[in-house]
Design a protein around this motif. Structure first.
Motif, PDB file in Angstrom:
ATOM      1  N   VAL A  55       0.815  -1.213   0.000  1.00 45.89           N
ATOM      2  CA  VAL A  55       0.000   0.000   0.000  1.00 45.89           C
ATOM      3  C   VAL A  55       0.849   1.263   0.000  1.00 45.89           C
ATOM      4  CG1 VAL A  55      -1.832  -1.204   1.238  1.00 45.89           C
ATOM      5  CG2 VAL A  55      -0.134   0.057   2.532  1.00 45.89           C
ATOM      6  N   LYS A  56       2.158   1.117  -0.102  1.00 42.90           N
ATOM      7  CA  LYS A  56       3.007   2.302  -0.102  1.00 42.90           C
ATOM      8  C   LYS A  56       2.692   3.163  -1.319  1.00 42.90           C
ATOM      9  CE  LYS A  56       7.799   3.824   0.001  1.00 42.90           C
ATOM     10  NZ  LYS A  56       9.210   3.398   0.001  1.00 42.90           N
ATOM     11  N   GLY A  57       2.494   4.482  -1.101  1.00 46.28           N
ATOM     12  CA  GLY A  57       2.214   5.385  -2.206  1.00 46.28           C
ATOM     13  C   GLY A  57       0.766   5.323  -2.657  1.00 46.28           C
ATOM     14  N   SER A  58      -0.146   4.847  -1.822  1.00 45.42           N
ATOM     15  CA  SER A  58      -1.549   4.758  -2.197  1.00 45.42           C
ATOM     16  C   SER A  58      -2.400   5.606  -1.270  1.00 45.42           C
ATOM     17  CB  SER A  58      -2.027   3.308  -2.185  1.00 45.42           C
ATOM     18  OG  SER A  58      -1.955   2.789  -0.871  1.00 45.42           O
ATOM     19  N   ALA A  59      -3.642   5.847  -1.717  1.00 44.11           N
ATOM     20  CA  ALA A  59      -4.588   6.620  -0.919  1.00 44.11           C
ATOM     21  C   ALA A  59      -5.960   5.977  -1.077  1.00 44.11           C
ATOM     22  CB  ALA A  59      -4.599   8.077  -1.370  1.00 44.11           C
ATOM     23  N   ARG A  60      -6.934   6.496  -0.325  1.00 42.94           N
ATOM     24  CA  ARG A  60      -8.289   5.953  -0.394  1.00 42.94           C
ATOM     25  C   ARG A  60      -9.234   6.986  -0.997  1.00 42.94           C
ATOM     26  NH1 ARG A  60      -9.297   0.805  -0.203  1.00 42.94           N
ATOM     27  NH2 ARG A  60     -11.118   0.872   1.189  1.00 42.94           N
ATOM     28  N   LEU A  61     -10.003   6.522  -1.948  1.00 45.40           N
ATOM     29  CA  LEU A  61     -11.042   7.355  -2.559  1.00 45.40           C
ATOM     30  C   LEU A  61     -12.376   6.892  -1.988  1.00 45.40           C
ATOM     31  CD1 LEU A  61     -12.069   9.415  -4.679  1.00 45.40           C
ATOM     32  CD2 LEU A  61     -12.072   7.540  -6.342  1.00 45.40           C
ATOM     33  N   ARG A  62     -13.013   7.770  -1.240  1.00 45.00           N
ATOM     34  CA  ARG A  62     -14.265   7.424  -0.575  1.00 45.00           C
ATOM     35  C   ARG A  62     -15.369   8.372  -1.027  1.00 45.00           C
ATOM     36  NH1 ARG A  62     -12.933   4.269   3.986  1.00 45.00           N
ATOM     37  NH2 ARG A  62     -10.725   4.378   4.530  1.00 45.00           N
ATOM     38  N   GLY A  63     -16.581   7.852  -1.039  1.00 47.74           N
ATOM     39  CA  GLY A  63     -17.689   8.729  -1.398  1.00 47.74           C
ATOM     40  C   GLY A  63     -18.986   7.977  -1.539  1.00 47.74           C
ATOM     41  N   ARG A  64     -19.955   8.646  -2.215  1.00 49.79           N
ATOM     42  CA  ARG A  64     -21.257   8.050  -2.436  1.00 49.79           C
ATOM     43  C   ARG A  64     -21.651   8.239  -3.897  1.00 49.79           C
ATOM     44  NH1 ARG A  64     -26.014   9.887   0.252  1.00 49.79           N
ATOM     45  NH2 ARG A  64     -25.190  12.014   0.084  1.00 49.79           N
ATOM     46  N   VAL A  65     -22.466   7.289  -4.373  1.00 48.87           N
ATOM     47  CA  VAL A  65     -23.030   7.389  -5.719  1.00 48.87           C
ATOM     48  C   VAL A  65     -24.529   7.610  -5.557  1.00 48.87           C
ATOM     49  CG1 VAL A  65     -23.421   6.223  -7.921  1.00 48.87           C
ATOM     50  CG2 VAL A  65     -21.269   5.900  -6.703  1.00 48.87           C
ATOM     51  N   VAL A  66     -25.005   8.693  -6.151  1.00 44.33           N
ATOM     52  CA  VAL A  66     -26.431   9.037  -6.044  1.00 44.33           C
ATOM     53  C   VAL A  66     -26.965   9.355  -7.429  1.00 44.33           C
ATOM     54  CG1 VAL A  66     -26.164   9.940  -3.694  1.00 44.33           C
ATOM     55  CG2 VAL A  66     -25.916  11.483  -5.651  1.00 44.33           C
ATOM     56  N   ASP A  67     -28.300   9.337  -7.549  1.00 41.32           N
ATOM     57  CA  ASP A  67     -28.914   9.688  -8.825  1.00 41.32           C
ATOM     58  C   ASP A  67     -29.175  11.183  -8.871  1.00 41.32           C
ATOM     59  OD1 ASP A  67     -31.138  10.074  -7.215  1.00 41.32           O
ATOM     60  OD2 ASP A  67     -32.176   8.265  -7.911  1.00 41.32           O
ATOM     61  N   SER A  68     -29.906  11.618  -9.872  1.00 39.16           N
ATOM     62  CA  SER A  68     -30.141  13.058 -10.046  1.00 39.16           C
ATOM     63  C   SER A  68     -30.967  13.649  -8.932  1.00 39.16           C
ATOM     64  CB  SER A  68     -30.830  13.309 -11.392  1.00 39.16           C
ATOM     65  OG  SER A  68     -30.005  12.856 -12.452  1.00 39.16           O
ATOM     66  N   GLU A  69     -31.704  12.802  -8.222  1.00 37.12           N
ATOM     67  CA  GLU A  69     -32.506  13.270  -7.107  1.00 37.12           C
ATOM     68  C   GLU A  69     -31.803  13.024  -5.777  1.00 37.12           C
ATOM     69  OE1 GLU A  69     -36.330  11.478  -7.489  1.00 37.12           O
ATOM     70  OE2 GLU A  69     -36.706  12.344  -9.469  1.00 37.12           O
ATOM     71  N   GLU A  70     -30.507  12.743  -5.865  1.00 36.05           N
ATOM     72  CA  GLU A  70     -29.647  12.512  -4.694  1.00 36.05           C
ATOM     73  C   GLU A  70     -30.091  11.318  -3.850  1.00 36.05           C
ATOM     74  OE1 GLU A  70     -28.932  15.996  -2.400  1.00 36.05           O
ATOM     75  OE2 GLU A  70     -27.984  17.067  -4.069  1.00 36.05           O
ATOM     76  N   ARG A  71     -30.676  10.333  -4.514  1.00 37.46           N
ATOM     77  CA  ARG A  71     -31.005   9.086  -3.840  1.00 37.46           C
ATOM     78  C   ARG A  71     -29.841   8.119  -4.033  1.00 37.46           C
ATOM     79  NH1 ARG A  71     -36.790   8.109  -6.636  1.00 37.46           N
ATOM     80  NH2 ARG A  71     -35.354   8.444  -8.401  1.00 37.46           N
ATOM     81  N   PRO A  72     -29.439   7.414  -2.989  1.00 37.04           N
ATOM     82  CA  PRO A  72     -28.291   6.505  -3.115  1.00 37.04           C
ATOM     83  C   PRO A  72     -28.575   5.379  -4.098  1.00 37.04           C
ATOM     84  CG  PRO A  72     -29.417   6.137  -1.030  1.00 37.04           C
ATOM     85  CD  PRO A  72     -30.030   7.381  -1.620  1.00 37.04           C
ATOM     86  N   ILE A  73     -27.525   4.950  -4.808  1.00 31.72           N
ATOM     87  CA  ILE A  73     -27.635   3.842  -5.757  1.00 31.72           C
ATOM     88  C   ILE A  73     -26.833   2.673  -5.199  1.00 31.72           C
ATOM     89  CG2 ILE A  73     -27.184   3.053  -8.113  1.00 31.72           C
ATOM     90  CD1 ILE A  73     -27.410   5.900  -9.058  1.00 31.72           C
ATOM     91  N   PRO A  74     -27.512   1.686  -4.621  1.00 31.08           N
ATOM     92  CA  PRO A  74     -26.783   0.527  -4.092  1.00 31.08           C
ATOM     93  C   PRO A  74     -26.366  -0.421  -5.216  1.00 31.08           C
ATOM     94  CG  PRO A  74     -29.134   0.241  -3.759  1.00 31.08           C
ATOM     95  CD  PRO A  74     -28.957   1.607  -4.351  1.00 31.08           C
ATOM     96  N   GLY A  75     -25.251  -1.136  -4.988  1.00 33.85           N
ATOM     97  CA  GLY A  75     -24.789  -2.135  -5.957  1.00 33.85           C
ATOM     98  C   GLY A  75     -24.142  -1.570  -7.196  1.00 33.85           C
ATOM     99  N   ALA A  76     -23.879  -0.273  -7.240  1.00 32.88           N
ATOM    100  CA  ALA A  76     -23.223   0.314  -8.408  1.00 32.88           C
ATOM    101  C   ALA A  76     -21.747  -0.094  -8.436  1.00 32.88           C
ATOM    102  CB  ALA A  76     -23.350   1.831  -8.382  1.00 32.88           C
ATOM    103  N   LEU A  77     -21.238  -0.370  -9.630  1.00 33.84           N
ATOM    104  CA  LEU A  77     -19.841  -0.766  -9.788  1.00 33.84           C
ATOM    105  C   LEU A  77     -18.998   0.481 -10.039  1.00 33.84           C
ATOM    106  CD1 LEU A  77     -17.769  -3.097 -10.053  1.00 33.84           C
ATOM    107  CD2 LEU A  77     -18.228  -3.057 -12.528  1.00 33.84           C
ATOM    108  N   VAL A  78     -18.045   0.726  -9.138  1.00 31.77           N
ATOM    109  CA  VAL A  78     -17.155   1.886  -9.255  1.00 31.77           C
ATOM    110  C   VAL A  78     -15.761   1.377  -9.599  1.00 31.77           C
ATOM    111  CG1 VAL A  78     -16.272   3.943  -8.100  1.00 31.77           C
ATOM    112  CG2 VAL A  78     -18.546   3.066  -7.524  1.00 31.77           C
ATOM    113  N   GLU A  79     -15.170   1.902 -10.687  1.00 35.55           N
ATOM    114  CA  GLU A  79     -13.886   1.417 -11.173  1.00 35.55           C
ATOM    115  C   GLU A  79     -12.907   2.573 -11.352  1.00 35.55           C
ATOM    116  OE1 GLU A  79     -14.135  -1.908 -14.236  1.00 35.55           O
ATOM    117  OE2 GLU A  79     -16.076  -0.916 -14.513  1.00 35.55           O
ATOM    118  N   PHE A  80     -11.663   2.302 -10.963  1.00 33.39           N
ATOM    119  CA  PHE A  80     -10.552   3.207 -11.259  1.00 33.39           C
ATOM    120  C   PHE A  80      -9.377   2.348 -11.707  1.00 33.39           C
ATOM    121  CE2 PHE A  80      -6.609   5.359 -10.139  1.00 33.39           C
ATOM    122  CZ  PHE A  80      -6.769   6.553 -10.828  1.00 33.39           C
ATOM    123  N   GLN A  81      -9.016   2.457 -12.982  1.00 33.47           N
ATOM    124  CA  GLN A  81      -7.970   1.628 -13.577  1.00 33.47           C
ATOM    125  C   GLN A  81      -8.296   0.143 -13.351  1.00 33.47           C
ATOM    126  OE1 GLN A  81      -4.238   3.152 -12.078  1.00 33.47           O
ATOM    127  NE2 GLN A  81      -4.422   5.069 -13.220  1.00 33.47           N
TER     128      GLN A  81
END
Length: 240
Positions: A153-179
């Motif tokens: 984990v040297k040189g790494s960080a954590r990306l945290r947050g929430r995924v919501v729709d246009s009405e700011e309702r949470p979207i469960p089970g969404a797949l979030v990818e980075f590289q």
């Protein structure tokens, strides 16, 4: 190197046999059970490693180990007429005598056991063993893999947050990818990903490009490094 040693031995044996009986050939195969080609069988049966330390080659400094290639020298086939058999026995005897006088090769007179002949599927016959020295590269130890969690984990960080729709309702089970890293949001739309660390000097300008897949669609979002600890990703509704 092994093929070279074997070819040199074969050439030497054929020359000795030819001088003794020009009609006899050296055959590089195991002794036949019967109905085989007449001649002298030269068959490598074992690779022997003496109990000694490997030596370092002066030119390359690579580790080499001293070995002996053990060959079974025998009549190739038990089926031969008396004239051919006499020539074969004479050639085999000459090989034995010349092998005992050779400065490099070593002769062993211990006859193969009955079990050995049975393993070859052949009947016992006149035979002896001939050892040819050989140098082989010593296998080098494989360095251990670094599995330390701190190194991983040297040189790494954590990306945290929430995924919501246009009405700011949470979207469960969404797949979030980075590289090559991916995760899914929980029931409240929250996620956390491991991402490369960005120096504080460039933090204000750097961003993370993530992909979010949900509801059979994929959308891309840009997250500022400054917001990486608590970001909000808006996933547009389908009608948008």
């Amino acid at each position: 190197m092994l093929n070279q040693v074997e070819q040199e031995l074969l050439d030497w044996a054929q020359q000795v046999v030819t001088d003794a009986a020009s009609s006899v050939a050296v055959i590089r195969q195991r002794p036949a059970a019967g109905d085989g080609n007449p001649g002298i069988s030269l068959y490598m049966q074992a690779l022997l490693r003496p109990a000694q330390q490997p030596s370092a080659h002066l030119a390359t400094r690579e580790q080499l180990m001293h070995c002996n290639l053990s060959y079974l020298v025998a009549l190739a086939s038990p089926d031969a007429d008396s004239i051919v058999r006499e020539a074969e026995l004479g050639a085999l005897q000459q090989l034995l005598l010349m092998g005992m006088q050779h400065p490099v090769y070593e002769v062993r007179l211990d006859p193969p056991t009955v079990d050995v002949w049975q393993a070859y599927g052949a009947v016992p016959r006149p035979a002896f063993s001939l050892l040819a020295p050989c140098l082989l590269r010593e296998p080098q130890p494989v360095p251990p893999l670094v599995t330390s969690l701190q190194m991983a984990v040297k040189g790494s960080a954590r990306l945290r947050g929430r995924v919501v729709d246009s009405e700011e309702r949470p979207i469960p089970g969404a797949l979030v990818e980075f590289q090559q890293t991916k995760t899914r949001t929980d029931s409240r739309g929250r996620f956390a990903l491991t991402v490369p660390h960005v120096d504080a000097a460039s933090e204000s300008e750097a961003t993370y490009e993530v992909a979010v897949s949900a509801r059979r669609r994929t959308a891309r979002a840009t997250v500022a490094v400054a917001d990486a600890s608590n970001c909000l990703i808006n996933f547009p509704n389908e009608e948008e």
